[in-house]
Design a protein around this motif. Structure first.
Motif, PDB file in Angstrom:
ATOM      1  N   ILE A  49       0.583  -7.568  -3.898  1.00 43.97           N
ATOM      2  CA  ILE A  49       1.933  -6.996  -3.779  1.00 43.97           C
ATOM      3  C   ILE A  49       2.646  -7.618  -2.580  1.00 43.97           C
ATOM      4  N   GLY A  50       1.884  -7.860  -1.516  1.00 46.67           N
ATOM      5  CA  GLY A  50       2.479  -8.360  -0.278  1.00 46.67           C
ATOM      6  C   GLY A  50       2.564  -9.874  -0.183  1.00 46.67           C
ATOM      7  N   ASP A  51       2.170 -10.565  -1.222  1.00 44.63           N
ATOM      8  CA  ASP A  51       2.204 -12.036  -1.254  1.00 44.63           C
ATOM      9  C   ASP A  51       3.648 -12.547  -1.176  1.00 44.63           C
ATOM     10  N   VAL A  52       3.831 -13.822  -0.765  1.00 46.99           N
ATOM     11  CA  VAL A  52       5.193 -14.401  -0.775  1.00 46.99           C
ATOM     12  C   VAL A  52       5.808 -14.345  -2.168  1.00 46.99           C
ATOM     13  N   LYS A  53       4.957 -14.485  -3.180  1.00 51.19           N
ATOM     14  CA  LYS A  53       5.462 -14.370  -4.550  1.00 51.19           C
ATOM     15  C   LYS A  53       5.030 -13.039  -5.134  1.00 51.19           C
ATOM     16  N   GLY A  54       5.059 -12.006  -4.311  1.00 48.61           N
ATOM     17  CA  GLY A  54       4.492 -10.705  -4.657  1.00 48.61           C
ATOM     18  C   GLY A  54       4.717 -10.237  -6.101  1.00 48.61           C
ATOM     19  N   ILE A  55       3.712  -9.601  -6.667  1.00 50.80           N
ATOM     20  CA  ILE A  55       3.843  -9.061  -8.023  1.00 50.80           C
ATOM     21  C   ILE A  55       3.706  -7.544  -7.985  1.00 50.80           C
ATOM     22  N   LEU A  56       4.052  -6.893  -9.115  1.00 55.02           N
ATOM     23  CA  LEU A  56       3.939  -5.443  -9.232  1.00 55.02           C
ATOM     24  C   LEU A  56       3.108  -5.109 -10.460  1.00 55.02           C
ATOM     25  N   PRO A  57       2.543  -3.891 -10.490  1.00 53.48           N
ATOM     26  CA  PRO A  57       1.756  -3.507 -11.663  1.00 53.48           C
ATOM     27  C   PRO A  57       2.628  -3.517 -12.923  1.00 53.48           C
ATOM     28  N   SER A  58       2.062  -4.009 -14.022  1.00 56.39           N
ATOM     29  CA  SER A  58       2.789  -4.005 -15.285  1.00 56.39           C
ATOM     30  C   SER A  58       1.767  -4.086 -16.411  1.00 56.39           C
ATOM     31  N   ASN A  59       2.264  -4.278 -17.624  1.00 51.60           N
ATOM     32  CA  ASN A  59       1.322  -4.334 -18.739  1.00 51.60           C
ATOM     33  C   ASN A  59       0.986  -5.743 -19.200  1.00 51.60           C
ATOM     34  N   VAL A  60       1.496  -6.737 -18.496  1.00 50.07           N
ATOM     35  CA  VAL A  60       1.196  -8.108 -18.919  1.00 50.07           C
ATOM     36  C   VAL A  60       0.752  -8.995 -17.761  1.00 50.07           C
ATOM     37  N   GLY A  61      -0.057  -9.983 -18.109  1.00 50.48           N
ATOM     38  CA  GLY A  61      -0.426 -11.046 -17.186  1.00 50.48           C
ATOM     39  C   GLY A  61      -0.993 -10.555 -15.866  1.00 50.48           C
ATOM     40  N   GLU A 116      -2.320  -2.902   8.994  1.00 52.39           N
ATOM     41  CA  GLU A 116      -2.054  -2.713  10.426  1.00 52.39           C
ATOM     42  C   GLU A 116      -3.208  -3.142  11.324  1.00 52.39           C
ATOM     43  N   GLN A 117      -4.441  -2.942  10.832  1.00 50.91           N
ATOM     44  CA  GLN A 117      -5.567  -3.177  11.742  1.00 50.91           C
ATOM     45  C   GLN A 117      -6.368  -4.431  11.439  1.00 50.91           C
ATOM     46  N   ILE A 118      -6.322  -4.897  10.176  1.00 49.94           N
ATOM     47  CA  ILE A 118      -7.253  -5.962   9.798  1.00 49.94           C
ATOM     48  C   ILE A 118      -6.559  -7.307   9.567  1.00 49.94           C
ATOM     49  N   TYR A 119      -5.460  -7.286   8.815  1.00 44.87           N
ATOM     50  CA  TYR A 119      -4.817  -8.559   8.475  1.00 44.87           C
ATOM     51  C   TYR A 119      -3.469  -8.768   9.161  1.00 44.87           C
ATOM     52  N   ASP A 120      -3.191  -7.968  10.201  1.00 42.59           N
ATOM     53  CA  ASP A 120      -1.889  -8.033  10.862  1.00 42.59           C
ATOM     54  C   ASP A 120      -1.572  -9.415  11.425  1.00 42.59           C
ATOM     55  N   GLU A 121      -2.571 -10.037  12.054  1.00 41.47           N
ATOM     56  CA  GLU A 121      -2.307 -11.349  12.663  1.00 41.47           C
ATOM     57  C   GLU A 121      -2.333 -12.474  11.645  1.00 41.47           C
ATOM     58  N   ALA A 122      -3.322 -12.456  10.774  1.00 39.93           N
ATOM     59  CA  ALA A 122      -3.482 -13.562   9.828  1.00 39.93           C
ATOM     60  C   ALA A 122      -2.442 -13.502   8.704  1.00 39.93           C
ATOM     61  N   TYR A 123      -1.986 -12.305   8.362  1.00 45.84           N
ATOM     62  CA  TYR A 123      -1.017 -12.155   7.262  1.00 45.84           C
ATOM     63  C   TYR A 123       0.190 -11.324   7.714  1.00 45.84           C
ATOM     64  N   PRO A 124       1.019 -11.884   8.617  1.00 47.50           N
ATOM     65  CA  PRO A 124       2.139 -11.100   9.169  1.00 47.50           C
ATOM     66  C   PRO A 124       3.116 -10.621   8.092  1.00 47.50           C
ATOM     67  N   LEU A 125       3.157 -11.323   6.970  1.00 45.54           N
ATOM     68  CA  LEU A 125       4.076 -10.915   5.911  1.00 45.54           C
ATOM     69  C   LEU A 125       3.727  -9.511   5.391  1.00 45.54           C
ATOM     70  N   LEU A 126       2.436  -9.188   5.410  1.00 46.60           N
ATOM     71  CA  LEU A 126       2.014  -7.853   4.969  1.00 46.60           C
ATOM     72  C   LEU A 126       2.642  -6.795   5.859  1.00 46.60           C
ATOM     73  N   VAL A 127       2.686  -7.079   7.165  1.00 45.57           N
ATOM     74  CA  VAL A 127       3.249  -6.122   8.107  1.00 45.57           C
ATOM     75  C   VAL A 127       4.741  -5.934   7.818  1.00 45.57           C
ATOM     76  N   GLU A 128       5.406  -7.059   7.548  1.00 44.87           N
ATOM     77  CA  GLU A 128       6.830  -6.994   7.211  1.00 44.87           C
ATOM     78  C   GLU A 128       7.080  -6.169   5.952  1.00 44.87           C
ATOM     79  N   LYS A 129       6.212  -6.351   4.968  1.00 44.68           N
ATOM     80  CA  LYS A 129       6.420  -5.696   3.675  1.00 44.68           C
ATOM     81  C   LYS A 129       5.662  -4.367   3.558  1.00 44.68           C
ATOM     82  N   LYS A 130       5.189  -3.852   4.692  1.00 41.18           N
ATOM     83  CA  LYS A 130       4.270  -2.713   4.657  1.00 41.18           C
ATOM     84  C   LYS A 130       4.801  -1.534   3.842  1.00 41.18           C
ATOM     85  N   ASP A 131       6.030  -1.082   4.153  1.00 47.11           N
ATOM     86  CA  ASP A 131       6.548   0.115   3.484  1.00 47.11           C
ATOM     87  C   ASP A 131       6.633  -0.099   1.976  1.00 47.11           C
TER      88      ASP A 131
END
Ligand code: ATP
Ligand code: MG
Length: 608
Positions: free
Chosen positions: A289-301, A336-351
């Motif tokens: 979900i937090g990837d640069v090309k983030g995806i969402l749950p759906s019924n395909v692919g 917040e605690q594990i991937y904050d430094e290596a994956y800053p985008l996750l922190v940005e997209k947290k909410d």
């Protein structure tokens, strides 16, 4: 060493040796190669390994790349397989080769990571008619300090890399590095290939030194090195543990799940498995979900894979006695605690990430809520009947079981997994007739309403669909026998009642042909042969005569299923254990599906 230090140590080690850090790409496939997710560090580098100049202009590259491997989903729960993990990689594009690489891998493992050189095992290519044994690597390994008795020679299926179905492309042997999980060998021949689980693959150095021609291999002028070491596994081993969940990548999550559930990860094997699955699946979901090309749950692919991961995690939170809100808590810990430094985008997209996870949980729970009304009705019915009968007849033995039919209705109409009905029943002091449930499956005639398009045309997974899916293998094999190799799978769809199989064939089948196909399938069923799964590369599977969809995914092994001499196919679906489990096979319909494609609908029924 912490995970953050490990990432840095890898990069620093190779930067010091002239590499540039090229960073990581998205986890989501680019849609052109047909690969849904990035499965290996080398996947985005293919063009450069095939000869194109890297945009950096450099010949020595390194990075840490996230990977998602859905083929490993069934292994999740063991200590070393995750659906998301990071691969530490380095590459030589026509630059250094075996000597430097062997020395560096050894130095990094023993001097920087502190692994015991006396424990490390290596596997190298044993040679065949087309290419010699990789003595060069074996000699280098001995020279740097690997014990000679810890060097194993394995066949092409284990220690060879090439691009399936191509010519003119580089290929070559690889050197895989293994470390023992514990100190007890399973026997005198215990080693990386024995399959006892003592040895875990921690890394892989691929030496692309040949060109693949139509009739063999010839030496390659610009030799490449492609390396992939699993960060999550390495982190465990270099910290003296062998359980990947006992590293800083998971400890805070497992601790949270223990606190919330009051159950012990170490002492309660069932809770341990649930915690591993929740942690793994929520980590992967968070990353997707937090990837640069983030995806969402759906019924395909890819969206459907994500939905399955999330819903499976929700089911295991129930097993731990937890509310699904814990999933967002777990995701928050990762962010917040594990991937904050290596994956800053996750922190940005947290909410956004937490919100999407909770929305999917709510959707799943809404399905469950309607079902709860039905469940309550069912319980009330049993209670009323018991009271009524007890008044009439004091010796009446009250009913304590939910019938198989009722459990099936909850499953079929309201999406209640049997385990869920059993859990809820237990809370009411009742049991569920599980055999009756299985019966109801077989009897049920209506078409399944389940949505989704999972692998192999399976819209839901249970014992019955696994059997029908197994029958599909036998059907395809029989069709090819009767109608010829022109027959290839064009589609498959399975409900709990029937299988549907679309295949290439140019005309209507005759009644004799239909009868013969049906007979051949039943012969295979009557032979009661075990269904044997074996993992191998696509190339190896093809060489051994497997049929199936040859989607080549770099660095990945595929599952093959063999049923005696009757069927041999590449496949990822669930299967029965023995063809004898299938019951009698009947073709119900043979019709046209589209131009050049025929469609068969068939059923299986218990033997009278
Ligand atoms: P295995 O046989 O253990 O499944 P593999 O042969 O699939 O491993 P490679 O494709 O060679 O592994 O990938 C390179 C490295 O990535 C492996 O040496 C391992 O350290 C790591 N790795 C592979 N699959 C996983 C996984 N599911 N979870 C964690 N690490 C993995
Ligand atoms: Mg491997």
């Amino acid at each position: 060493m912490t995970s953050k230090e490990l990432r840095n140590a890898w990069i620093r080690f190779y930067e010091e040796r002239g590499h540039i850090n090229i960073g990581a790409v998205s986890l989501i496939g680019d849609g052109t190669t047909g690969v849904m997710f990035n499965v290996a560090g080398m996947q985005p580098l293919m063009p450069y390994l095939l000869g194109k100049e890297h945009p950096s202009g450099k010949k020595r590259l390194c990075n840490v790349q996230g990977c998602v491997r859905t083929v490993d989903i069934e292994s999740v729960g063991d200590p070393t397989h995750f659906t998301f993990f990071e691969m530490m990689g380095n590459w030589s594009l026509g630059d250094y080769f075996k000597q430097e690489k062997t020395q560096w891998s050894y130095d990094l493992l023993t001097k920087v990571f502190g692994l015991d050189s006396k424990e490390i095992c290596s596997t190298v290519f044993e040679g065949n008619d087309a290419a010699p044994r990789d003595d060069e690597t074996a000699d280098l390994l001995k020279k740097v300090g690997i014990l000679p008795e810890h060097i194993f020679y394995l066949p092409k299926s284990d220690n060879w890399w090439e691009l399936e179905g191509t010519t003119g492309t580089p290929c070559g042997p690889d050197n895989e590095w293994f470390y023992p999980r514990h100190n007890k060998p399973c026997g005198p021949n215990c080693g990386p290939a024995c399959g006892c689980g003592r040895y875990v693959e921690i890394g892989n150095d691929v030496y692309m030194q040949y060109v693949k021609n139509a009739d063999g291999y010839s030496p390659l002028a610009n030799k490449n090195v492609d390396t992939g070491f699993g960060l999550d596994r390495m982190l465990a081993f270099l910290n003296g543990v062998t359980d990947g969940y006992k590293t800083d990548l998971f400890i805070p999550v497992i601790k949270h799940l223990e606190e919330k559930s009051g159950k012990s990860y170490d002492d309660d094997p069932e809770a341990q498995k649930a915690m591993r699955i929740i942690a793994d699946h929520i980590r992967t979901s968070t990353m997707l979900i937090g990837d640069v090309k983030g995806i969402l749950p759906s019924n395909v692919g890819a969206g459907y894979i994500l939905r399955r991961l999330l819903r499976r995690a929700i089911r295991y939170t129930r097993q731990l006695g937890l509310e699904s809100s814990v999933l967002a808590e777990v995701s928050r810990i990762f962010i917040e605690q594990i991937y904050d430094e290596a994956y800053p985008l996750l922190v940005e997209k947290k909410d956004y990430i937490l919100d999407e996870i909770m929305k999917e949980a709510a959707r799943f729970e809404a399905t469950l809520a309607t079902g709860m009304k039905e469940f309550t009705k069912c319980i009330t019915g049993i209670r009323r009947k018991n009271e009524f009968m007890a008044q009439k007849d004091p010796s009446y033995k009250p009913e304590t079981e939910i019938s198989g039919k009722q459990a099936f209705r909850l499953y079929d109409t309201y999406g209640f997994p049997l385990e869920l009905t059993e859990e809820l029943a237990a809370e009411e002091g009742l049991t569920v007739d599980a055999n009756g449930f299985a019966e109801a499956f077989k009897e049920h005639q209506a078409i399944s309403k389940q949505e989704g398009a999972a692998k192999g045309g399976l819209t839901e997974r249970n014992e019955e669909t696994a059997k029908l899916h197994t029958a599909t293998h036998l059907l395809q094999a029989a069709l090819r026998k009767v109608l010829g190799d022109e027959v290839a799978q064009k589609g498959s769809n399975i409900t709990t009642e029937r299988l549907r199989f679309d295949f290439s064939f140019s005309r209507k089948m005759t009644p004799e042909e239909i009868a013969e196909v049906e007979r051949l399938v039943n012969v295979a069923i009557d032979a009661k042969v075990p269904v044997v799964m074996e993992e191998m590369t696509v190339q190896e599977a093809k060489e051994k005569g497997a049929i199936g969809l040859f989607e080549s995914k770099y660095g990945e092994k595929v599952k093959t299923y063999k049923m005696g001499e009757y069927s041999f196919e590449i496949c990822g679906g669930p299967h029965a254990a023995n063809t004898g489990d299938l019951g009698s096979f009947k073709i119900r319909k043979e019709e046209s599906s589209s131009a050049g494609v025929r469609r068969i609908k068939a059923t299986i029924a218990p033997k009278a």
